[in-house]
Design a protein around this motif. Structure first.
Motif, PDB file in Angstrom:
ATOM      1  N   SER A 142       0.850  -1.189   0.000  1.00  0.00           N
ATOM      2  CA  SER A 142       0.000   0.000   0.000  1.00  0.00           C
ATOM      3  C   SER A 142       0.885   1.238   0.000  1.00  0.00           C
ATOM      4  O   SER A 142       2.066   1.181   0.350  1.00  0.00           O
ATOM      5  CB  SER A 142      -0.936   0.010   1.214  1.00  0.00           C
ATOM      6  OG  SER A 142      -0.184   0.004   2.417  1.00  0.00           O
ATOM      7  N   PHE A 143       0.294   2.379  -0.388  1.00  0.00           N
ATOM      8  CA  PHE A 143       1.083   3.595  -0.560  1.00  0.00           C
ATOM      9  C   PHE A 143       0.385   4.776   0.121  1.00  0.00           C
ATOM     10  O   PHE A 143      -0.819   4.751   0.353  1.00  0.00           O
ATOM     11  CB  PHE A 143       1.258   3.909  -2.054  1.00  0.00           C
ATOM     12  CG  PHE A 143       1.815   2.772  -2.854  1.00  0.00           C
ATOM     13  CD1 PHE A 143       3.178   2.511  -2.857  1.00  0.00           C
ATOM     14  CD2 PHE A 143       0.985   1.952  -3.600  1.00  0.00           C
ATOM     15  CE1 PHE A 143       3.697   1.465  -3.585  1.00  0.00           C
ATOM     16  CE2 PHE A 143       1.496   0.893  -4.330  1.00  0.00           C
ATOM     17  CZ  PHE A 143       2.856   0.653  -4.332  1.00  0.00           C
ATOM     18  N   SER A 144       1.152   5.806   0.380  1.00  0.00           N
ATOM     19  CA  SER A 144       0.580   7.043   0.901  1.00  0.00           C
ATOM     20  C   SER A 144      -0.273   7.703  -0.173  1.00  0.00           C
ATOM     21  O   SER A 144      -0.179   7.369  -1.360  1.00  0.00           O
ATOM     22  CB  SER A 144       1.692   8.002   1.322  1.00  0.00           C
ATOM     23  OG  SER A 144       2.413   8.453   0.172  1.00  0.00           O
ATOM     24  N   LYS A 145      -1.096   8.655   0.236  1.00  0.00           N
ATOM     25  CA  LYS A 145      -1.968   9.344  -0.719  1.00  0.00           C
ATOM     26  C   LYS A 145      -1.164   9.980  -1.848  1.00  0.00           C
ATOM     27  O   LYS A 145      -1.509   9.834  -3.032  1.00  0.00           O
ATOM     28  CB  LYS A 145      -2.791  10.421   0.000  1.00  0.00           C
ATOM     29  CG  LYS A 145      -3.737  11.179  -0.919  1.00  0.00           C
ATOM     30  CD  LYS A 145      -4.475  12.276  -0.176  1.00  0.00           C
ATOM     31  CE  LYS A 145      -3.527  13.404   0.226  1.00  0.00           C
ATOM     32  NZ  LYS A 145      -4.248  14.553   0.841  1.00  0.00           N
ATOM     33  N   ASP A 146      -0.090  10.664  -1.529  1.00  0.00           N
ATOM     34  CA  ASP A 146       0.701  11.348  -2.552  1.00  0.00           C
ATOM     35  C   ASP A 146       1.337  10.362  -3.519  1.00  0.00           C
ATOM     36  O   ASP A 146       1.384  10.598  -4.732  1.00  0.00           O
ATOM     37  CB  ASP A 146       1.784  12.216  -1.903  1.00  0.00           C
ATOM     38  CG  ASP A 146       1.210  13.423  -1.186  1.00  0.00           C
ATOM     39  OD1 ASP A 146       0.049  13.790  -1.489  1.00  0.00           O
ATOM     40  OD2 ASP A 146       1.904  14.005  -0.330  1.00  0.00           O
ATOM     41  N   SER A 186      -0.585   6.515  -9.995  1.00  0.00           N
ATOM     42  CA  SER A 186      -1.741   6.385 -10.892  1.00  0.00           C
ATOM     43  C   SER A 186      -1.627   7.345 -12.073  1.00  0.00           C
ATOM     44  O   SER A 186      -2.008   7.008 -13.207  1.00  0.00           O
ATOM     45  CB  SER A 186      -3.042   6.626 -10.130  1.00  0.00           C
ATOM     46  OG  SER A 186      -3.081   7.930  -9.562  1.00  0.00           O
ATOM     47  N   GLU A 187      -1.071   8.536 -11.823  1.00  0.00           N
ATOM     48  CA  GLU A 187      -0.877   9.495 -12.915  1.00  0.00           C
ATOM     49  C   GLU A 187       0.204   9.001 -13.877  1.00  0.00           C
ATOM     50  O   GLU A 187       0.036   9.086 -15.104  1.00  0.00           O
ATOM     51  CB  GLU A 187      -0.493  10.861 -12.350  1.00  0.00           C
ATOM     52  CG  GLU A 187      -0.323  11.932 -13.421  1.00  0.00           C
ATOM     53  CD  GLU A 187       0.047  13.286 -12.836  1.00  0.00           C
ATOM     54  OE1 GLU A 187      -0.036  14.283 -13.570  1.00  0.00           O
ATOM     55  OE2 GLU A 187       0.443  13.345 -11.656  1.00  0.00           O
ATOM     56  N   ASP A 188       1.287   8.471 -13.334  1.00  0.00           N
ATOM     57  CA  ASP A 188       2.354   7.942 -14.182  1.00  0.00           C
ATOM     58  C   ASP A 188       1.855   6.792 -15.046  1.00  0.00           C
ATOM     59  O   ASP A 188       2.189   6.698 -16.241  1.00  0.00           O
ATOM     60  CB  ASP A 188       3.541   7.466 -13.327  1.00  0.00           C
ATOM     61  CG  ASP A 188       4.327   8.613 -12.712  1.00  0.00           C
ATOM     62  OD1 ASP A 188       4.116   9.770 -13.139  1.00  0.00           O
ATOM     63  OD2 ASP A 188       5.145   8.352 -11.807  1.00  0.00           O
TER      64      ASP A 188
END
Length: 230
Positions: free
Chosen positions: A21-25, A31-33
């Motif tokens: 899992s990842f932080s919000k940032d 997801s943008e990449d």
């Protein structure tokens, strides 16, 4: 607290699922990449005949086969064709169907919509591309006694798997095209597929010819393809 790695549910073994899992940032950035990366994918109609290792195709098919499916029946067969004679037979039969479609089945509106894409009834890529992957859907299976049992959500399952197949092809640095000559019974005949299989999609796979040009088209904006209920 130590969690058990497996447990029995309804009498069947289940494994503990662990996912990063990842932080919000970081999520937003990843997801943008990914969006920008997958947005660079294009359908290609001009292929190089440069050899693609069989191991790459095997890995691509394995990746596609991780797709979810109805009751986990995995109702697909991916037929990978590199044999030149078989590819030639496929091209001849596909172009015969395409000729019939363009001359008798296709509406003028349909032809107008295709004009900007530079599409026609000639399909040289079916011979030039080093690999053709023919995705077949398995409508039913045979029991040991020869009786039949249906698979579930076959079209949906195979459609998802094909989407993952296309993504895996892009990830490998290769290109493809979703080709659906209609009807596609000739493919099942050429490949000698069993009665429980129906051809779903044909994808040439390989390197793009250099140079290659693609239509200057735009994808729909987010507000044209989504509705949010917050």
């Amino acid at each position: 607290m130590t969690h058990k790695k497996e447990k029995s549910i309804n009498g069947f073994n289940h494994l503990l699922h662990e996912q990063e899992s990842f932080s919000k940032d970081v999520m937003i950035k990843k997801s943008e990449d990914f969006y920008h990366w997958i947005d660079s994918r294009r359908s290609i109609r001009e292929f190089s005949d440069q050899v693609v290792p069989k191991a790459v195709i095997e890995n691509i098919i394995l990746a596609a086969s991780t797709a979810p499916s109805g009751a986990h029946k995995q109702p697909w067969t991916f037929c990978a064709v590199s044999n030149k004679e078989i590819k030639k037979k496929i091209r001849i039969a596909a172009e015969a169907e395409e000729k019939e479609t363009y001359e008798h089945r296709m509406s003028d509106r349909w032809k107008d919509d295709l004009a900007a894409l530079a599409v026609d009834m000639n399909k040289p890529f079916l011979e030039t591309a080093p690999w053709l992957i023919v995705a077949c859907k398995r409508a039913y299976e045979y029991n040991d006694d020869g009786t039949k049992h249906n698979n579930y959500y076959v079209n949906e399952s195979v459609g998802i798997a094909c989407g993952m197949l296309i993504t895996a092809i892009h990830n490998a640095g290769l290109v493809t095209l979703t080709h659906t000559p209609s009807p596609m019974k000739f493919l099942a005949k050429i490949l000698n597929r069993p009665e429980n299989e129906r051809v779903f999609l044909l994808l040439p796979v390989g390197y793009a010819k250099e140079p290659v040009y693609v239509p200057d088209i735009k994808r729909k904006d987010l507000d044209q393809v989504s509705e949010f209920y917050e």
